[in-house]
Design a protein around this motif. Structure first.
Motif, mmCIF file in Angstrom:
data_model
loop_
_atom_site.group_PDB
_atom_site.id
_atom_site.type_symbol
_atom_site.label_atom_id
_atom_site.label_comp_id
_atom_site.label_asym_id
_atom_site.label_seq_id
_atom_site.Cartn_x
_atom_site.Cartn_y
_atom_site.Cartn_z
ATOM 1 N N ASN A 8 0.757 -1.282 0.056
ATOM 2 C CA ASN A 8 -0.047 0.036 -0.085
ATOM 3 C C ASN A 8 0.941 1.324 -0.223
ATOM 4 O O ASN A 8 0.516 2.354 0.635
ATOM 5 C CB ASN A 8 -0.975 -0.180 1.096
ATOM 6 N N CYS A 9 1.943 1.294 -0.657
ATOM 7 C CA CYS A 9 2.678 2.595 -0.743
ATOM 8 C C CYS A 9 3.066 2.954 -2.117
ATOM 9 O O CYS A 9 2.272 2.335 -3.093
ATOM 10 C CB CYS A 9 4.076 1.973 -0.352
ATOM 11 N N ARG A 10 3.380 4.419 -1.978
ATOM 12 C CA ARG A 10 3.480 5.112 -3.617
ATOM 13 C C ARG A 10 5.064 4.653 -3.659
ATOM 14 O O ARG A 10 5.719 4.885 -2.924
ATOM 15 C CB ARG A 10 3.266 6.314 -3.203
ATOM 16 N N ILE A 11 5.199 4.312 -4.965
ATOM 17 C CA ILE A 11 6.671 4.279 -5.423
ATOM 18 C C ILE A 11 6.851 5.294 -6.392
ATOM 19 O O ILE A 11 6.300 5.312 -7.468
ATOM 20 C CB ILE A 11 6.692 2.742 -6.072
ATOM 21 N N ASN A 21 -0.626 2.782 -4.573
ATOM 22 C CA ASN A 21 -1.083 1.392 -4.049
ATOM 23 C C ASN A 21 -0.282 0.237 -4.751
ATOM 24 O O ASN A 21 -1.021 -0.735 -5.184
ATOM 25 C CB ASN A 21 -2.651 1.381 -4.402
ATOM 26 N N SER A 22 1.198 0.327 -4.367
ATOM 27 C CA SER A 22 2.103 -0.662 -4.943
ATOM 28 C C SER A 22 2.380 -1.435 -3.648
ATOM 29 O O SER A 22 2.411 -1.119 -2.618
ATOM 30 C CB SER A 22 2.866 -0.113 -5.511
ATOM 31 N N SER A 23 3.245 -2.430 -4.237
ATOM 32 C CA SER A 23 3.732 -3.245 -3.207
ATOM 33 C C SER A 23 5.436 -3.715 -3.631
ATOM 34 O O SER A 23 5.502 -3.676 -4.939
ATOM 35 C CB SER A 23 3.228 -4.735 -2.895
ATOM 36 N N LEU A 24 6.085 -3.799 -2.452
ATOM 37 C CA LEU A 24 7.635 -4.346 -2.879
ATOM 38 C C LEU A 24 7.896 -5.601 -2.169
ATOM 39 O O LEU A 24 7.292 -5.602 -0.769
ATOM 40 C CB LEU A 24 8.521 -3.228 -2.694
ATOM 41 N N THR A 37 2.671 -3.244 -9.188
ATOM 42 C CA THR A 37 2.173 -1.690 -9.216
ATOM 43 C C THR A 37 0.650 -1.581 -9.217
ATOM 44 O O THR A 37 0.098 -0.523 -8.981
ATOM 45 C CB THR A 37 2.424 -1.011 -10.401
ATOM 46 N N ASN A 38 -0.020 -2.982 -8.895
ATOM 47 C CA ASN A 38 -1.283 -2.829 -8.773
ATOM 48 C C ASN A 38 -1.674 -3.673 -7.399
ATOM 49 O O ASN A 38 -2.968 -3.965 -7.336
ATOM 50 C CB ASN A 38 -2.123 -3.709 -9.938
ATOM 51 N N GLU A 48 7.211 -11.138 6.638
ATOM 52 C CA GLU A 48 6.660 -9.940 7.268
ATOM 53 C C GLU A 48 5.987 -9.160 6.410
ATOM 54 O O GLU A 48 6.483 -8.906 5.455
ATOM 55 C CB GLU A 48 7.740 -9.411 8.306
ATOM 56 N N VAL A 49 4.905 -8.661 6.656
ATOM 57 C CA VAL A 49 4.154 -7.741 5.924
ATOM 58 C C VAL A 49 3.989 -6.466 6.607
ATOM 59 O O VAL A 49 3.383 -6.301 7.551
ATOM 60 C CB VAL A 49 2.765 -7.976 5.256
ATOM 61 N N TYR A 50 4.444 -5.040 6.039
ATOM 62 C CA TYR A 50 4.016 -3.676 6.724
ATOM 63 C C TYR A 50 3.339 -3.060 5.819
ATOM 64 O O TYR A 50 3.544 -2.848 4.559
ATOM 65 C CB TYR A 50 5.573 -3.251 6.669
ATOM 66 N N ASP A 51 2.284 -2.549 6.336
ATOM 67 C CA ASP A 51 1.239 -1.609 5.632
ATOM 68 C C ASP A 51 1.807 -0.293 5.768
ATOM 69 O O ASP A 51 2.102 0.386 6.727
ATOM 70 C CB ASP A 51 0.007 -1.633 6.385
ATOM 71 N N LEU A 52 2.585 0.277 4.565
ATOM 72 C CA LEU A 52 2.965 1.656 4.462
ATOM 73 C C LEU A 52 2.027 2.818 3.873
ATOM 74 O O LEU A 52 2.248 3.626 3.331
ATOM 75 C CB LEU A 52 4.147 1.633 3.454
ATOM 76 N N SER A 53 0.537 2.416 4.045
ATOM 77 C CA SER A 53 -0.298 3.547 3.491
ATOM 78 C C SER A 53 0.064 4.996 3.922
ATOM 79 O O SER A 53 0.303 5.013 5.167
ATOM 80 C CB SER A 53 -1.612 3.127 4.354
#
Length: 139
Positions: A8-11, A21-24, A37-38, A48-53
């Motif tokens: 949930n981050c902007r790249i 709303n992308s993920s790495l 990117t979707n 581990e999953v980090y929500d970077l909203s």
């Protein structure tokens, strides 16, 4: 280091493109191993999953004019040369960590003092201390 996902981050990719709303996925060696990117990047067991909203991920920054051993907090009447060489090397080690915390992953120092900048570079490269890639000239 284990693998993890930033979601949930902007790249910003460094080429002028912005992906919302992308993920790495970051691999065990700290490198990006997958990008979505979707936002459909799925996690495997153990990641581990980090929500970077609301956060933005961008390439590391460069600073091409630093004096890694400079103690900017010191009085302007004092010079790093007023202290033992080892003090400047300690100051530089602390500054290296500060650069990383600010997103700077490469610095260039062309004004080192008594080769302390080279000692700091070796310590970073060997993994002894955290710091950015340090391009330096020495004395």
């Amino acid at each position: 280091m284990s693998e993890y996902i930033l979601k949930n981050c902007r790249i910003l990719n460094g080429k002028g493109e912005v992906f919302e709303n992308s993920s790495l996925k970051i691999s065990h060696d700290g490198k990006i191993s997958a990008v979505s990117t979707n936002g459909d990047l799925k996690s495997d067991d153990g990641e581990e999953v980090y929500d970077l909203s609301g956060s933005t991920v961008l390439p590391g920054l460069f600073d091409c004019h630093v004096h890694i051993m400079s103690d900017c907090a010191a009085s302007m009447s004092n010079s790093i040369r007023d202290y033992p060489d080892q003090y400047g090397t300690i100051v530089g080690s602390v500054n290296a960590q500060k650069f990383l915390h600010k997103g700077v992953t490469t610095v260039r120092d062309l004004g080192g003092y008594n080769y302390g900048d080279l000692a700091i570079r070796y310590a970073i490269e060997s993994g002894l201390i955290p710091g950015p890639r340090l391009l330096c000239s020495g004395k």
